[in-house]
Design an enzyme around this catalytic site. Structure first.
Site: not given
Length: 337
Positions: A196, A253
């Site tokens: 991620k 994120t």
């Protein structure tokens, strides 16, 4: 939630380690935070503030802070690893002889080691033996340190091959504003946390180039697909990537302004050089080095990860961001699934 009192060492005094130590001490556990910088450890002990990595928050009065690794690890029932993944091997090598039998080892760092292409559980197995993985827990999820420290509602996942260990970590961290779930898919949770960060750099690049919400949403979705492909190739469970450690952490994120990795990408998209971006940063953006290890891992396993490939080329081969995006859009047309 009522739980037995743990004796916890948190290894790593960055923003995330400090926030986790603050939560554990507030939950009534005997908690000590090891800080690498000796002067910062002394300052935190006296001022009760981590002015370098988590300014503006007063630490729980019960939290002990030390610059001595042996002191931090003495007689602990649970050790939380929160150092950057690229120095994890060095720290674990020093800590190995100090980890007592039956100690639960929790990794809260996100990344894949350069060179070996190992996850943290694989590093632990190599240094501490396969038996250590029976007490190993991977901790991940959509959590910014500042929001956790501020007591804002947050969720994480604790993954272990041992249900008992996962439940102990779940109980240790959970409180009315911090909720932990258990999971058995250690490798999936570790890969979600690593990949991620790379996709978040790509999302930041898109935003920095001014490509809009459509492009960002598409990138997050296709990034999740890449994460899933790599995970399945390594034996992870598909469902993990639809959960907190996969989609949840990825969305946070890629969209949150507190994301260091998204910030790096945004500045790259605006035309800044990587060296200049890094010179401005105090904290580590794990996705920069992880982009190299994830890309190499994908090549080794024969997994198609075009977004990761382009981020690697932008960061490590000086490919212009606009050219990378053009190449992604010009790929052969295919079915989505």
């Amino acid at each position: 939630m009522r739980t037995s009192r743990e004796r916890v060492a948190v290894i790593g005094g960055g923003s995330w380690g400090t926030a986790l130590a603050h939560v554990l001490a507030g939950n009534g556990h005997d908690t000590v935070l090891w800080v690498y910088e000796q002067d910062l450890a002394a300052e935190m002990s006296s001022t009760r503030v981590n002015s370098l990595y988590l300014p503006g928050f007063t630490l729980d009065p019960a939290l002990a802070v030390t610059g001595s690794l042996p002191e931090a690890l003495a007689d602990r029932t649970m050790i939380i690893l929160v150092t950057p993944v690229q120095v994890m091997r060095s720290v674990l090598s020093q800590a190995a002889a100090l980890v007592g039998p039956g100690t639960i080892l929790v990794n809260a760092s996100k990344g894949i080691e350069l060179g070996t292409l190992n996850t943290v559980s694989q590093i632990c197995s190599e240094l501490l033996g396969e038996a250590a993985l029976e007490g190993y827990v991977a901790l991940s999820g959509p959590t910014f340190a500042r929001e956790v420290a501020a007591g804002l509602p947050s969720l994480i996942v604790a993954a272990s091959r041992s249900e008992q260990c996962a439940r102990r970590v779940q109980a240790a961290f959970s409180n009315p504003v911090f909720r932990a779930y258990t999971n058995s898919d250690v490798i999936g949770v570790e890969l979600g946390g690593a990949v991620k960060n790379v996709i978040a750099i790509a999302a930041g690049i898109c935003d920095g180039l001014g490509f809009g919400h459509n492009a960002r949403a598409a990138l997050i979705t296709r990034g999740l697909s890449e994460m899933n492909r790599l995970g399945l190739a390594m034996g992870a469970q598909h469902a993990t990537f639809a959960g907190l450690a996969g989609m949840g952490d990825l969305v946070l994120t890629c969209t949150g302004d507190l994301s260091r990795n998204r910030t790096v990408g945004y500045k790259l998209g605006q035309g800044m050089r990587l060296a200049d971006i890094l010179a401005e940063m105090r904290m580590v953006a794990e996705g920069i080095k992880t982009s190299e290890s994830v890309y190499q891992l994908a090549c080794r396993l024969g997994v198609e990860m075009p977004i990761v490939e382009k981020v690697f080329q932008i960061l490590h081969e000086d490919k212009p961001a606009k050219q990378a995006v053009s190449e992604l859009m010009a790929r052969d047309l295919k079915a989505e699934m």
